[in-house]
Motif scaffolding. Structure first.
Motif, short mmCIF file in Angstrom:
data_model
loop_
_atom_site.label_atom_id
_atom_site.label_comp_id
_atom_site.label_asym_id
_atom_site.label_seq_id
_atom_site.Cartn_x
_atom_site.Cartn_y
_atom_site.Cartn_z
N MET A 74 0.84 -1.20 0.00
CA MET A 74 0.00 0.00 0.00
C MET A 74 0.88 1.26 0.00
O MET A 74 0.59 2.23 -0.70
N ALA A 75 1.96 1.22 0.76
CA ALA A 75 2.87 2.37 0.81
C ALA A 75 3.53 2.60 -0.54
O ALA A 75 3.68 3.74 -0.99
N VAL A 76 3.90 1.52 -1.21
CA VAL A 76 4.52 1.64 -2.54
C VAL A 76 3.53 2.22 -3.54
O VAL A 76 3.87 3.11 -4.32
N LYS A 77 2.29 1.73 -3.51
CA LYS A 77 1.26 2.26 -4.42
C LYS A 77 1.04 3.75 -4.17
O LYS A 77 0.95 4.54 -5.11
N LYS A 78 0.96 4.12 -2.90
CA LYS A 78 0.74 5.52 -2.55
C LYS A 78 1.90 6.38 -3.04
O LYS A 78 1.70 7.46 -3.60
N SER A 79 3.11 5.90 -2.85
CA SER A 79 4.30 6.64 -3.27
C SER A 79 4.34 6.81 -4.79
O SER A 79 4.64 7.89 -5.30
N ARG A 80 4.04 5.73 -5.51
CA ARG A 80 4.04 5.81 -6.98
C ARG A 80 2.95 6.73 -7.49
O ARG A 80 3.16 7.47 -8.45
N LEU A 81 1.77 6.67 -6.86
CA LEU A 81 0.68 7.56 -7.26
C LEU A 81 1.06 9.01 -7.03
O LEU A 81 0.81 9.88 -7.88
#
Length: 150
Positions: A74-81
């Motif tokens: 979830m943190a990776v998705k948030k960072s990429r977004l």
């Protein structure tokens, strides 16, 4: 006088032995020395900030592992977004600045033409004004054809 040191006590904490020595002639009472406990003799002492963390490998099927992976994903998705949004915002800003730059360049051309027209008008007016005004002291006096002045 000979300098001799005696080993007093040894304390072991987290894989590192602390040896307190006593120097008789120098006046120092206890001097701590860090010595690794490992049998190989080499190695690094673990810094205090890392001592609390366990280096145990979590089982890939455990609930804790799954929770950590899920939080990390979830943190990776948030960072990429967030990164993608920032890139889009930057691109939008670049396009706005390009449009504004083109508009300002067009305005510069228009104002340059207007300045040129106004300069030409001014110079024409100034030239006509100087032709219609005669310099002082060169006023024409009527002269008689006979040259007598009267």
């Amino acid at each position: 006088m000979s300098k001799t040191s005696q080993q007093n006590t040894t304390a072991e904490t987290s894989g590192v032995s602390v040896i307190f020595t006593q120097a008789h002639t120098s006046g120092l009472q206890q001097v701590p020395q860090l010595v690794p406990v490992s049998p190989g003799g080499g190695g690094k002492a673990t810094p205090p900030s890392k001592q609390g963390k366990k280096n145990s490998v979590l089982d890939r099927n455990s609930d804790e592992y799954r929770q950590r992976r899920e939080r990390n994903n979830m943190a990776v998705k948030k960072s990429r977004l967030k990164s993608k949004q920032k890139a889009q915002d930057t691109l939008q800003r670049v396009n706005q600045l390009k449009e504004e730059n083109e508009r300002l360049e067009a305005k510069i051309k228009l104002l340059t033409k207007e300045l040129s027209v106004l300069k030409d008008l001014f110079l024409e007016h100034a030239h006509n004004f100087t032709d219609s005004v005669q310099p002082v002291g060169t006023e024409s006096t009527p002269t008689n054809p006979d040259g007598s002045g009267q």
